[in-house]
Design a protein around this motif. Structure first.
Motif, PDB file in Angstrom:
ATOM      1  N   LYS A 141       0.844  -1.215   0.000  1.00  0.00           N
ATOM      2  CA  LYS A 141       0.000   0.000   0.000  1.00  0.00           C
ATOM      3  C   LYS A 141       0.872   1.256   0.000  1.00  0.00           C
ATOM      4  N   PHE A 142       1.916   1.205   0.798  1.00  0.00           N
ATOM      5  CA  PHE A 142       2.831   2.344   0.881  1.00  0.00           C
ATOM      6  C   PHE A 142       3.496   2.617  -0.480  1.00  0.00           C
ATOM      7  N   GLU A 143       3.916   1.537  -1.150  1.00  0.00           N
ATOM      8  CA  GLU A 143       4.561   1.669  -2.451  1.00  0.00           C
ATOM      9  C   GLU A 143       3.571   2.189  -3.494  1.00  0.00           C
ATOM     10  N   ALA A 144       2.315   1.741  -3.407  1.00  0.00           N
ATOM     11  CA  ALA A 144       1.289   2.193  -4.352  1.00  0.00           C
ATOM     12  C   ALA A 144       0.994   3.673  -4.178  1.00  0.00           C
ATOM     13  N   GLN A 145       1.017   4.114  -2.933  1.00  0.00           N
ATOM     14  CA  GLN A 145       0.799   5.535  -2.657  1.00  0.00           C
ATOM     15  C   GLN A 145       1.943   6.381  -3.206  1.00  0.00           C
ATOM     16  N   LYS A 146       3.164   5.872  -3.094  1.00  0.00           N
ATOM     17  CA  LYS A 146       4.349   6.611  -3.559  1.00  0.00           C
ATOM     18  C   LYS A 146       4.272   6.903  -5.059  1.00  0.00           C
ATOM     19  N   VAL A 147       3.763   5.936  -5.810  1.00  0.00           N
ATOM     20  CA  VAL A 147       3.685   6.116  -7.269  1.00  0.00           C
ATOM     21  C   VAL A 147       2.304   6.582  -7.707  1.00  0.00           C
ATOM     22  N   ASN A 148       1.449   6.860  -6.719  1.00  0.00           N
ATOM     23  CA  ASN A 148       0.100   7.381  -6.974  1.00  0.00           C
ATOM     24  C   ASN A 148      -0.752   6.430  -7.824  1.00  0.00           C
ATOM     25  N   ASP A 149      -0.604   5.134  -7.535  1.00  0.00           N
ATOM     26  CA  ASP A 149      -1.401   4.119  -8.234  1.00  0.00           C
ATOM     27  C   ASP A 149      -2.671   3.872  -7.420  1.00  0.00           C
ATOM     28  N   THR A 150      -3.699   4.673  -7.682  1.00  0.00           N
ATOM     29  CA  THR A 150      -4.935   4.609  -6.884  1.00  0.00           C
ATOM     30  C   THR A 150      -5.695   3.294  -7.081  1.00  0.00           C
ATOM     31  N   ALA A 151      -5.651   2.761  -8.289  1.00  0.00           N
ATOM     32  CA  ALA A 151      -6.364   1.501  -8.558  1.00  0.00           C
ATOM     33  C   ALA A 151      -5.760   0.356  -7.757  1.00  0.00           C
ATOM     34  N   LEU A 152      -4.425   0.285  -7.757  1.00  0.00           N
ATOM     35  CA  LEU A 152      -3.736  -0.758  -6.992  1.00  0.00           C
ATOM     36  C   LEU A 152      -3.957  -0.563  -5.499  1.00  0.00           C
ATOM     37  N   PHE A 153      -3.907   0.692  -5.062  1.00  0.00           N
ATOM     38  CA  PHE A 153      -4.104   0.985  -3.642  1.00  0.00           C
ATOM     39  C   PHE A 153      -5.485   0.517  -3.190  1.00  0.00           C
ATOM     40  N   SER A 154      -6.519   0.791  -3.980  1.00  0.00           N
ATOM     41  CA  SER A 154      -7.887   0.382  -3.639  1.00  0.00           C
ATOM     42  C   SER A 154      -8.005  -1.135  -3.550  1.00  0.00           C
ATOM     43  N   LYS A 155      -7.349  -1.818  -4.492  1.00  0.00           N
ATOM     44  CA  LYS A 155      -7.363  -3.288  -4.483  1.00  0.00           C
ATOM     45  C   LYS A 155      -6.691  -3.820  -3.221  1.00  0.00           C
ATOM     46  N   LEU A 156      -5.571  -3.214  -2.845  1.00  0.00           N
ATOM     47  CA  LEU A 156      -4.828  -3.657  -1.663  1.00  0.00           C
ATOM     48  C   LEU A 156      -5.639  -3.420  -0.385  1.00  0.00           C
ATOM     49  N   VAL A 157      -6.389  -2.333  -0.334  1.00  0.00           N
ATOM     50  CA  VAL A 157      -7.248  -2.051   0.820  1.00  0.00           C
ATOM     51  C   VAL A 157      -8.304  -3.156   0.962  1.00  0.00           C
ATOM     52  N   LYS A 158      -8.894  -3.551  -0.170  1.00  0.00           N
ATOM     53  CA  LYS A 158      -9.894  -4.631  -0.156  1.00  0.00           C
ATOM     54  C   LYS A 158      -9.257  -5.950   0.276  1.00  0.00           C
ATOM     55  N   ASP A 159      -8.055  -6.194  -0.230  1.00  0.00           N
ATOM     56  CA  ASP A 159      -7.341  -7.424   0.133  1.00  0.00           C
ATOM     57  C   ASP A 159      -7.053  -7.465   1.635  1.00  0.00           C
ATOM     58  N   GLU A 160      -6.693  -6.300   2.182  1.00  0.00           N
ATOM     59  CA  GLU A 160      -6.385  -6.225   3.613  1.00  0.00           C
ATOM     60  C   GLU A 160      -7.631  -6.490   4.455  1.00  0.00           C
ATOM     61  N   LYS A 161      -8.759  -5.906   4.067  1.00  0.00           N
ATOM     62  CA  LYS A 161     -10.018  -6.133   4.781  1.00  0.00           C
ATOM     63  C   LYS A 161     -10.417  -7.605   4.730  1.00  0.00           C
ATOM     64  N   SER A 162     -10.217  -8.217   3.579  1.00  0.00           N
ATOM     65  CA  SER A 162     -10.527  -9.641   3.415  1.00  0.00           C
ATOM     66  C   SER A 162      -9.641 -10.501   4.302  1.00  0.00           C
ATOM     67  N   LEU A 163      -8.356 -10.132   4.379  1.00  0.00           N
ATOM     68  CA  LEU A 163      -7.403 -10.873   5.213  1.00  0.00           C
ATOM     69  C   LEU A 163      -7.774 -10.777   6.689  1.00  0.00           C
ATOM     70  N   ILE A 164      -8.159  -9.588   7.138  1.00  0.00           N
ATOM     71  CA  ILE A 164      -8.546  -9.390   8.537  1.00  0.00           C
ATOM     72  C   ILE A 164      -9.774 -10.237   8.871  1.00  0.00           C
ATOM     73  N   LYS A 165     -10.741 -10.278   7.936  1.00  0.00           N
ATOM     74  CA  LYS A 165     -11.937 -11.100   8.150  1.00  0.00           C
ATOM     75  C   LYS A 165     -11.566 -12.567   8.275  1.00  0.00           C
ATOM     76  N   ARG A 166     -10.660 -13.027   7.409  1.00  0.00           N
ATOM     77  CA  ARG A 166     -10.218 -14.425   7.457  1.00  0.00           C
ATOM     78  C   ARG A 166      -9.529 -14.738   8.776  1.00  0.00           C
ATOM     79  N   LYS A 167      -8.759 -13.772   9.260  1.00  0.00           N
ATOM     80  CA  LYS A 167      -8.084 -13.956  10.553  1.00  0.00           C
ATOM     81  C   LYS A 167      -9.114 -14.048  11.680  1.00  0.00           C
ATOM     82  N   TYR A 168     -10.123 -13.182  11.638  1.00  0.00           N
ATOM     83  CA  TYR A 168     -11.190 -13.218  12.638  1.00  0.00           C
ATOM     84  C   TYR A 168     -11.914 -14.567  12.628  1.00  0.00           C
ATOM     85  N   TYR A 169     -12.222 -15.040  11.406  1.00  0.00           N
ATOM     86  CA  TYR A 169     -12.942 -16.312  11.287  1.00  0.00           C
ATOM     87  C   TYR A 169     -12.084 -17.481  11.769  1.00  0.00           C
TER      88      TYR A 169
END
Length: 232
Positions: A141-169
């Motif tokens: 996410k940090f690297e995506a922000q550095k190069v201003n890749d908003t599409a990749l950043f949004s995807k990574l945010v979704k991936d992170e939320k999904s990972l947290i849910k999997r950890k909770y489950y």
């Protein structure tokens, strides 16, 4: 001959110390490299960390500590010279062995004799993998922000939320599967406190009658009630 005599004296002293200890939990420990200092056995009372037993080390890094455990809970081993670093373990009525080194005091610790600690270690081994993946996503996410890749950043945010849910489950399923251990409500309190209350309810409802009455079982039930009261 001198070495043999020293060993006999040490065993005698340790046996004498053990016979003097009172409590249904006995903690035998060895800290490699520790020649002098005080070792403390600690736990939380309300929100205050208190020492329930201690022993002075002089020459040999072996110790015996004890406490009367009313309900299995997290304890800590600490040194007077390293107050910021502690060995945590799940204490219960049994004989528990702890080995460690002065260097990497907490991270080098090996604990045996506690069934709840075995379950906690099993959970944490998998949870560590989730944490590693989450750190990778944070870096990406940090690297995506550095190069201003908003599409990749949004995807990574979704991936992170999904990972947290999997950890909770994963934690929820682990706690439900081990609902006859005090580890179950402890994990709910420490790993699921930010999760949907439905997951906390799932763990709470799965607990055996004995575990519901335990320290962490009672705390979990109280925590859930407070959440629901605040939501109303």
């Amino acid at each position: 001959m001198k070495k043999l005599l020293s060993c006999v004296i040490l065993v005698t002293l340790l046996f004498s110390c053990a016979s003097d200890k009172k409590g249904n939990m006995l903690v035998n420990g060895t800290i490699d490299g520790l020649k002098k200092g005080t070792v403390y056995l600690q736990k939380f009372k309300d929100t205050v960390l208190v020492s329930v037993d201690s022993v002075e080390i002089n020459g040999v890094g072996k110790f015996i500590l004890s406490d009367e455990v009313e309900s299995p809970e997290i304890y800590f081993i600490s040194l007077d010279k390293m107050e910021s670093e502690k060995i945590s373990f799940f204490g219960e009525p049994s004989e528990i062995s702890i080995t460690s080194k002065v260097e990497k005091f907490a991270t080098s610790a090996k604990i045996t004799g506690s069934k709840n600690q075995e379950k906690l270690d099993e959970h944490n081994a998998m949870a560590k993998k989730f944490t590693g993946k989450q750190l990778d996503l944070l870096k990406a996410k940090f690297e995506a922000q550095k190069v201003n890749d908003t599409a990749l950043f949004s995807k990574l945010v979704k991936d992170e939320k999904s990972l947290i849910k999997r950890k909770y489950y994963y934690t929820t399923n682990f706690a439900v599967t081990n609902s006859d251990f005090e580890t179950a409500p402890y994990l709910a309190l420490t790993e699921l406190y930010n999760a949907n209350v439905k997951l906390l309810d799932t763990v709470n409802n799965s607990l055996t009658a004995k575990i519901k009455k335990s320290k962490y079982g009672l705390e979990l039930n109280k925590f859930i009630k407070e959440i629901k009261q605040n939501e109303n």
